[in-house]
Every structure is written in C-alpha cells, then in structure tokens.
Design an enzyme around this catalytic site. Structure first.
Site, PDB file in Angstrom:
ATOM      1  N   ASP A 176      36.948  41.555  43.915  1.00 44.25           N
ATOM      2  CA  ASP A 176      36.324  40.938  42.672  1.00 44.25           C
ATOM      3  C   ASP A 176      37.541  40.910  41.376  1.00 44.25           C
ATOM      4  O   ASP A 176      38.105  41.868  41.026  1.00 44.25           O
ATOM      5  CB  ASP A 176      35.340  42.094  42.167  1.00 44.25           C
ATOM      6  CG  ASP A 176      34.760  41.916  40.792  1.00 44.25           C
ATOM      7  OD1 ASP A 176      35.133  40.975  40.112  1.00 44.25           O
ATOM      8  OD2 ASP A 176      34.006  42.893  40.204  1.00 44.25           O
ATOM      9  N   GLN A 203      50.943  29.268  34.703  1.00 45.96           N
ATOM     10  CA  GLN A 203      51.865  28.689  33.899  1.00 45.96           C
ATOM     11  C   GLN A 203      52.005  29.660  32.589  1.00 45.96           C
ATOM     12  O   GLN A 203      52.810  29.733  31.855  1.00 45.96           O
ATOM     13  CB  GLN A 203      52.082  27.321  33.561  1.00 45.96           C
ATOM     14  CG  GLN A 203      53.146  26.831  32.639  1.00 45.96           C
ATOM     15  CD  GLN A 203      53.029  25.218  32.330  1.00 45.96           C
ATOM     16  OE1 GLN A 203      52.129  24.706  32.264  1.00 45.96           O
ATOM     17  NE2 GLN A 203      54.218  24.928  31.576  1.00 45.96           N
TER      18      GLN A 203
END
Ligand code: CA
Length: 293
Positions: free
Chosen positions: A276, A84
């Site tokens: 990663d 969000q």
C-alpha cells in the site's frame, strides 16, 4: 482507527514527472494528500512548471516554501519529492537548510536514470539501430501522453532528459551533494546542515502475472517495458530509476514491489497486492513526527 501523524512542520509533496500536475483526472499523489491530512498532517502540493532544469524548479519551490511558512507560521517544512521532485527538494534544502527540516526522496533519480541515458542516445540520429530508437522513443511518447493527457509529445519533456541522465545528475550532485551516499548502493548521512535525509523506492519484480490488478495498468506495462533497457541495474529498477541510483540519506527500503508510478499510487490505486503506497507516506509522517520534525 484514526492515525496520528501530526508532524511539527508542514509536509510539501513535490511532484516530478516533467511538471505535470495531474495524471488524467487524478491528483498526481493519488489519495496521499488526503490520507496524510486525515492523519493530522498539514499538507501542501506546490505547483512547479515543466522545465528541464532542477535549479529553476528548485527556485520555484523556495518561493512556495516561503508562502507556506508565512501562511502557517511554521519555522520549517518537510519536503517529500517523487522522481525529479527529489532533486528539486535537494536543491531547496541545499540553498535554504534553515527552513527545511527534512528531505525525503521517493523513487528519485539521485544518481541519474539509465532510461534517460538510453533515450538521449536513441535521440541522436544514427547512434542506435533505427528500429530500436524508434520503438523506445514511441514508447516514451506514449508514456508522456498517458501521464499528461496531451495527445502530442511535448518537446520540452524530451529536453528535460538532459537533467535526468547520469551525466546531468552527476553535474548536479557535484554542486549539491547533501545526503548522497559515499559508496554506490550505500546509505548517505542522515543529517546534513540540520536537514534530515531519507529515501525509499521500489523495483519491477517477477512477471506481469504476479501483478494482479496492476497488470491492467498501462503505466505499469510501460514501466515494465522500460525496465528491459537498464544495463547496470538490470532487474533492479522501477522502469525509470535504478534501485541504487535512488539512494539518499537513510535508506528506508529500495526494493518495494513498486514501479515508478506505483509509488504515487497510480494509476488510481492500481498496484500490486500486498503493498500500500499510501501507507508508506503515512508511516513516514509518523517517523518524521517521532523524530520531532
Ligand atoms: Ca500501477
């Protein structure tokens, strides 16, 4: 070797996840702030309150952008928003493009979340078979408890779903369309009103057995369970957000083998082997630096 990703403008990491600042004892952007600092980036993590409204979170962000500008003497900021937080950053850039150099959406529901749609439906009494509704809502409550460390499901978190449904985000997008692709699954403009737009995200892939250490991460297990409730983007989602729903501006990649919380390097660095998430942020800071941002 020491990396140099010294961006011209400071970077603000904007959290989503209903405004929880931390997951357990860990910073929400696990190890990311420090890695960016080590690479020479000035990094700030604004605190945004839990609220269902993207606009209110965006207004809070605008106040904190002003503080960063005043404190650093910089003329603009780079905004990187997770979930969000991407919508929050988009709002701030739409309202004040003169102080925003770039907006980067990481796993952002830029076209809404099918999981939010499902939960909204499940929460309407009688709209779904009782056992399905109950199973999903319980799973979601467990998920929020894990994230927040709170034993009870916060009621406002469920209300916040309204801002994340396909319908809710469509209303938001009509007001703040900057950076959105014109076609489903496409890329958006790289620059609008002088603001650069980027996005990346991942999908839940293969089976739990492929996940290595990530298979013991309860957040991964829950994302994997949520993933089954997607229809339009079945097999192409991170558990909370569909792959194409995440597209904004220049799409760097939207099928990294990352679930919705792996892209924050959660829980505590438990992610699939060979990827990663922290490196993605450092490489992106280098990209921003090279673009003069
Ligand atoms: Ca994980």
């Amino acid at each position: 070797m020491q990396r140099n990703a010294t961006t011209q403008y400071p970077v603000l990491l904007i959290h989503g996840l209903f405004g929880f600042e931390r997951i357990g004892h860990f910073e929400i952007f696990h190890g990311i702030k420090q890695a960016l600092r080590n690479a020479g980036v000035r990094v700030f993590v604004p605190y945004l309150s839990a609220t269902h409204c993207n606009e209110v979170r965006g207004e809070q962000l605008l106040v904190q952008i002003d503080r960063v500008l005043a404190g650093t003497g910089a003329g603009k900021v780079n905004l990187i928003g997770h979930s969000q937080g991407a919508l929050t950053a988009r709002y701030a850039a739409a309202m004040a493009p003169q102080v925003v150099a770039s907006v980067t959406s990481v796993s952002g529901p830029n076209h809404g979340s099918e999981l939010a749609d499902f939960l909204r439906k499940a929460l309407r009494p009688g709209s779904l078979p009782e056992h399905v509704a109950s199973a999903v809502v319980t799973l979601f409550a467990d998920f929020l408890s894990l994230l927040s460390g709170h034993p009870q499901l916060p009621q406002h978190a469920v209300a916040s779903l309204n801002a994340l449904t396909t319908e809710g985000v469509a209303t938001f997008n009509a007001k703040y369309p900057q950076g959105l692709p014109a076609t489903w699954g496409g890329e958006g403009p790289e620059q609008v009103n002088g603001v650069h737009y980027y996005s990346w995200s991942g999908t839940v892939q293969g089976s739990l057995l492929d996940e290595g250490v990530n298979s013991v991460d309860p957040l991964h297990q829950i994302c994997r369970a949520f993933s089954a409730y997607f229809i339009s983007e079945a097999q192409e989602n991170d558990g909370l957000v569909g792959r194409y729903s995440s597209h904004l501006g220049k799409v760097l990649r939207s099928d990294y083998p990352l679930d919705h919380l792996d892209s924050l390097n959660q829980t505590a660095g438990l992610v699939r082997k060979g990827i990663d998430p922290v490196e993605l942020y450092v490489a992106h800071a280098e990209r921003l630096k090279n673009a003069g941002l």
